[in-house]
Design a protein around this motif. Structure first.
Motif, short mmCIF file in Angstrom:
data_model
loop_
_atom_site.label_atom_id
_atom_site.label_comp_id
_atom_site.label_asym_id
_atom_site.label_seq_id
_atom_site.Cartn_x
_atom_site.Cartn_y
_atom_site.Cartn_z
N LEU A 58 0.51 -1.45 -0.21
CA LEU A 58 0.25 0.25 -0.19
C LEU A 58 0.96 1.00 -0.55
N THR A 59 1.81 1.02 0.39
CA THR A 59 2.60 2.36 0.85
C THR A 59 3.68 2.81 -0.51
N PHE A 60 4.34 1.27 -1.25
CA PHE A 60 4.25 1.96 -2.76
C PHE A 60 3.27 2.30 -3.64
N SER A 61 2.28 1.72 -3.91
CA SER A 61 1.21 2.29 -4.53
C SER A 61 0.88 3.54 -4.61
N ALA A 62 0.19 4.15 -3.16
CA ALA A 62 0.09 5.61 -2.84
C ALA A 62 1.71 6.10 -3.23
N ARG A 63 2.91 6.06 -3.38
CA ARG A 63 3.73 6.26 -4.16
C ARG A 63 3.37 6.51 -5.35
N ALA A 64 3.40 5.80 -6.44
CA ALA A 64 2.96 5.48 -8.09
C ALA A 64 1.59 6.06 -8.13
N MET A 65 0.69 5.94 -6.94
CA MET A 65 -0.25 7.26 -8.06
C MET A 65 -0.34 8.07 -7.32
N ALA A 66 0.43 8.84 -6.70
CA ALA A 66 0.69 10.38 -6.47
C ALA A 66 1.88 10.46 -7.33
N ALA A 67 1.85 9.90 -8.53
CA ALA A 67 3.15 10.60 -9.36
C ALA A 67 2.20 11.22 -10.76
N GLU A 68 2.60 12.56 -11.58
CA GLU A 68 2.66 13.24 -11.93
C GLU A 68 2.12 12.07 -12.99
N SER A 69 2.38 10.96 -13.78
CA SER A 69 1.55 10.61 -14.62
C SER A 69 1.77 9.04 -14.25
#
Length: 413
Positions: A272-283
């Motif tokens: 979930l931590t990595f998922s939040a990081r990925a979904m917060a990216a510009e693209s």
């Protein structure tokens, strides 16, 4: 003893091969050395004498035998002598440890298989053969193409590596971004084969799942990219459910019926931590979206609490990012949970117009389930039979037979 060696083969052979390729500088020579090493292990090991570090023993044995083969060739020449001496100079003591160099060998193998000088279809075949250890027949089934075609692609890829002198290395960080997509796809394929084996007697190949996750972590260290984080998140979240996906008899347990107390909470937290990081990216890319779908499943305390509307919305975005009939099939399952089996059946009927999806057992299995829910038992039976004829994994075959038996009982009532 044979079972023990088979287990060690499953857990160590790909990493042993990757290291032998680095040491020997040739795929074919390394594959021969791998076979020789395991043959030697079968002859020499007993339950009491299995080495504390089987990986080190196998690499060393394989290397020795490769040198012996070179030295024993009838037409031995100075060039081959130089090769043998460079592999193992006289008096050298070989130490195999869990060094960073060895830990990178699998990543080197992936990057070599994915080199841009190798055609894309050959990259995939080569990667599944060398990184996953799948047979040409298994790869052919996965890609729905003839086995001889797969074999030809692998041979051509090896010839290209040899003729173009493609280096066995992880490229410089400046080259990583342009090489990233293919490497991520290979790691994704490795994980998928581990998460749901394409054939055989078990649902999960934990060795491949673990290796894919390890490669994902290593790649994220080299390149802190949002899509790398997304892929790692997806793998962690999917793998968190591994222990609940089969019962004590090895039979398949559907997601809705799984004992969620068996899910790995540490895997979930990290994913979930990595998922939040990925979904917060510009693209936001395809792997980030797949991780977000997996996140919705693990957030639900019960199957009934799953937010299927959000999952359908995420699949809609994923189909824009990566149009794929397999993704559309997965979306159909989510649609069935929101809008009912009739709406999902309409989607699947559309997918079955494609040759590839007609040869995919899960398309027919999904159609059978929707027909069963609609009370159309005769049609459901026909689709289950078709799915069973195309399926090559024993637990899935057993599940389909169970569904057929349930239909028979219902018909008699």
């Amino acid at each position: 003893m044979n079972q023990t060696i088979d287990s060690i083969y499953r857990s160590h052979s790909r990493r042993v091969l990757a290291t032998l390729i680095r040491l020997l500088g040739d795929f074919d020579r390394a594959e021969e050395a791998l076979h020789d090493a395991f043959s030697a292990a079968a002859q020499q090991w007993t339950e009491e004498t299995i080495p504390a570090n089987p990986y080190a023993w196998l690499v060393s044995a394989g290397r020795f035998r490769a040198i012996d083969h070179i030295r024993r060739r009838t037409r031995f020449n100075a060039v081959q002598a130089d090769i043998a001496d460079s592999l193992y100079p006289e008096g050298e003591t070989m130490e195999i440890t869990e060094s960073n160099e060895i830990e990178d060998d699998m990543l080197r193998l992936v990057f070599t298989c994915c080199h841009p000088l190798i055609p894309a279809e050959a990259q995939m075949a080569m990667s599944l053969r060398e990184v996953c250890g799948l047979t040409t027949e298994e790869i052919a089934h996965a890609f729905l193409i003839p086995a001889p075609t797969v074999a030809q692609r692998i041979v051509r890829a090896k010839n290209r590596i040899r003729s173009a002198r493609i280096p066995y290395e992880v490229p410089d960080k400046t080259e990583l971004p342009e090489r990233l997509a293919q490497v991520l796809h290979v790691i994704y394929l490795v994980f998928n084969e581990g998460y749901s084996a394409s054939s055989g007697s078990v649902i999960v190949r934990a060795d491949l799942s673990a290796e894919a996750i390890r490669l994902g972590r290593l790649l994220l260290q080299l390149l802190p990219d949002a899509e790398v984080a997304g892929l790692l998140a997806m793998m962690l979240l999917q793998d968190s459910r591994r222990h609940a996906r089969a019962d004590t008899s090895g039979d398949l347990v559907l997601l809705a019926d799984q004992d969620r107390s068996l899910w790995d909470r540490e895997r979930i937290r990290e994913g979930l931590t990595f998922s939040a990081r990925a979904m917060a990216a510009e693209s936001v890319g395809a792997y980030a979206l797949q991780a977000a779908i997996a996140a919705e499943h693990v957030r639900a305390q019960t199957a009934e609490e799953t937010d299927w509307q959000r999952i359908v919305a995420l699949y809609d975005l994923l189909l824009v990012a990566t149009p794929s009939p397999v993704i559309e099939l997965n979306r159909a399952v989510a649609v069935s949970m929101c809008d009912g089996p009739a709406a999902a059946l309409s989607i699947v009927d559309g997918l079955l117009r494609e040759e590839r999806m007609r040869r995919y057992h899960l398309t027919h299995a999904a159609k059978a389930d929707f027909l069963r829910q609609l009370g159309r038992s005769d049609e459901a039976r026909e689709s289950y039979v078709t799915a069973l004829s195309l399926c090559q994994q024993a637990p899935e075959q057993a599940f389909l037979r169970k569904r057929l038996a349930e239909l028979e009982v219902k018909t008699r009532q």
